[in-house]
Design an enzyme around this catalytic site. Structure first.
Site, PDB file in Angstrom:
ATOM      1  NE  ARG A  93      -2.615  -0.964   3.584  1.00 12.80           N
ATOM      2  CZ  ARG A  93      -2.579  -2.070   4.311  1.00 12.80           C
ATOM      3  NH1 ARG A  93      -3.017  -3.214   3.806  1.00 12.80           N
ATOM      4  NH2 ARG A  93      -2.114  -2.058   5.556  1.00 12.80           N
ATOM      5  CD  GLU A 223     -17.878  10.586  -1.906  1.00 14.55           C
ATOM      6  OE1 GLU A 223     -16.883  10.877  -1.209  1.00 14.55           O
ATOM      7  OE2 GLU A 223     -17.860   9.677  -2.751  1.00 14.55           O
ATOM      8  CE  LYS A 265     -15.493  11.835  -4.253  1.00 16.92           C
ATOM      9  NZ  LYS A 265     -14.125  11.449  -3.948  1.00 16.92           N
ATOM     10  N   GLY A 308     -17.678   6.872  -9.607  1.00 17.84           N
ATOM     11  CA  GLY A 308     -18.774   5.939  -9.343  1.00 17.84           C
ATOM     12  C   GLY A 308     -18.833   4.678 -10.186  1.00 17.84           C
ATOM     13  N   GLY A 309     -17.743   4.292 -10.829  1.00 15.81           N
ATOM     14  CA  GLY A 309     -17.771   3.074 -11.629  1.00 15.81           C
ATOM     15  C   GLY A 309     -17.876   3.327 -13.127  1.00 15.81           C
TER      16      GLY A 309
HETATM   17  P1  13P Z   1     -14.763   6.751  -7.313  1.00 20.62           P
HETATM   18  O1  13P Z   1     -14.301   7.929  -8.128  1.00 20.62           O
HETATM   19  O2  13P Z   1     -13.978   5.524  -7.608  1.00 20.62           O
HETATM   20  O3  13P Z   1     -16.242   6.555  -7.376  1.00 20.62           O
HETATM   21  O4  13P Z   1     -14.412   7.071  -5.786  1.00 20.62           O
HETATM   22  C1  13P Z   1     -15.198   7.933  -5.079  1.00 20.62           C
HETATM   23  C2  13P Z   1     -14.662   8.226  -3.737  1.00 20.62           C
HETATM   24  O5  13P Z   1     -15.426   8.592  -2.861  1.00 20.62           O
HETATM   25  C3  13P Z   1     -13.243   8.153  -3.453  1.00 20.62           C
HETATM   26  O6  13P Z   1     -12.914   9.066  -2.422  1.00 20.62           O
END
Ligand code: 13P
Length: 411
Positions: A93, A223, A265, A308-309
């Site tokens: 990591r 978020e 976000k 978001g994928g």
């Molecule tokens: P993604 O852009 O992979 O959806 O990640 C969102 C997130 O909250 C990472 O901090």
């Protein structure tokens, strides 16, 4: 106090330059003097951090820049590492996060990075604090402070986000360690409702978290992720997004947040990932911006989307479409997967691939920087980065049932 009354009263408390506050058609010195004469009281308390919060949020929301999210919990980081055959341990990591943060020139496109607690307190293999690496790149370090999702009793298989217990002392410690902003991600599922209970819980948790962060000098990233999962169309996502965002902002007002010192976000308004009807970037931009304009006050400096994928190119194209005309806020990115997918594939955990992996990160960071400025074209993008890209087939079907008035012409 109404939501719309909040920004004006807050703005006069923090020290903003005349031109920043005044806007077109408003006499430059009038607002604060007038309010001062009326002896207007401000209930907002951010423990004296107001100016710093505004400054931090503005720096993150600076032109052509966005956020690199690398705050995966150890378990989620393990999934990323296992996708390239690496064991999930602290050494791997550390090597991965070090590779990302040390990418030469990254600060040109990235204004902030969200770290997991392990990284915030970690040093590189050469002994430099990760936080110092960020600062030397001109990248503001941030920290994920939520403690993840658990099942919400009494709901329709929905979840709520934990982490308020001890948050006051944790955020104070994170500030001491060099973090200047924070993130709390909660989710709402469209196919599971979403129930009133789940929306209220998500929004209230975000508001309480955000107030605690501001009290300790951290700009809260708010978020509320509307998950992509489901077969619903874009209009259903738009309805849910409008409900969720308006609830969030009403609770932020109730908790007396300094709106100039937060960042939102959200997810983009798209069809569910199982929907047969796909949407173009222009449609996604229209729906998303329409809903944002209905619910998010212009006092909020930045809208930093999650990916978001979506595929890397899809997330960049959609962001670019949102920036084809001026917005009330800085509209940018805070991507994890849409910035990291190509990097992982290029790195494969091999030291000799570090340079190639860093180049891959710069390509994505630059593409999203251009998209923030509305100047991106997908020409020449690698096929790998387009994986998952939706083809735009049924725009007419999406419009036929639409009650939403597009704010940007998509013709
Ligand atoms: P993604 O852009 O992979 O959806 O990640 C969102 C997130 O909250 C990472 O901090």
């Amino acid at each position: 106090m109404s939501i719309m009354a909040m920004p004006l009263s807050v703005a006069s408390k923090v020290t903003l330059g005349k031109s920043e506050f005044a806007g077109k058609g408003i006499k430059s010195a009038a607002p604060s003097t007038r309010l001062a004469k009326q002896n207007v009281r401000f209930a907002i308390k951010a423990a004296g951090y107001e100016d710093e919060l505004v400054k931090t949020a503005k720096s993150i929301a600076s032109p052509g820049r966005g956020i690199l999210a690398i705050d995966e919990s150890n378990a989620t980081c393990g999934l990323r590492l296992s996708s390239i055959g690496l064991e999930n341990n602290e050494t791997n990591r550390q090597a991965y996060r070090e590779l990302l943060l040390e990418t030469p020139g990254l600060g040109e496109y990235i204004s902030g990075t969200i770290l997991f607690e392990e990284t915030l307190y970690q040093s590189t293999t050469k002994g430099k604090k990760m936080v110092d690496v960020c600062n030397e790149q001109g990248i503001i370090p941030g920290i994920k402070v939520d403690k993840g999702l658990v099942s919400l009793p009494g709901s329709n298989n929905e979840s709520w986000c934990q982490g308020l217990d001890g948050l006051h002392s944790r955020t104070a410690a994170y500030y001491k360690q060099g973090a200047r902003f924070a993130k709390w991600r909660t989710v709402v599922s469209v196919p599971n409702g979403p129930s009133e209970l789940a929306i209220k819980e998500a929004a209230w948790g975000l508001a309480r978290y955000a107030a605690i962060c501001q009290d300790n000098g951290l700009v809260p990233i708010v978020e509320p992720e509307v998950l992509l999962d489901g077969e619903h169309g874009i209009e259903r996502t738009a309805e849910v997004a409008e409900k969720v965002w308006s609830t969030v902002f009403s609770y932020l007002a109730e908790n007396k947040l300094l709106l100039e010192g937060i960042l939102l976000k959200p997810s983009m308004v798209t069809p569910g990932n199982g929907s047969k009807v796909k949407a173009t970037p222009e449609e996604i931009a229209n729906y998303t911006l329409t809903m944002l304009k209905r619910t998010v006050p212009p006092a909020v400096p930045g809208i930093m989307f999650l990916s978001g994928g979506q595929s890397e190119v899809e997330a960049t194209l959609n962001l670019n479409a949102m920036n084809q005309s001026p917005n009330p806020w800085h509209v940018s990115f805070s991507y994890a997967r849409a910035l990291q997918n190509s990097v992982l594939k290029a790195w494969k955990g091999q030291p000799e691939n570090v340079e190639a992996a860093q180049k891959a990160l710069l390509v994505r960071a630059k593409a999203n920087s251009l998209a923030q400025l509305g100047k991106y074209s997908a020409k020449g993008e690698a096929e790998e980065a387009k994986k998952g890209l939706r083809t735009c087939t049924a725009r007419a079907a999406a419009r036929k049932h639409s009650k939403i008035i597009p704010v940007v012409s998509s013709e």
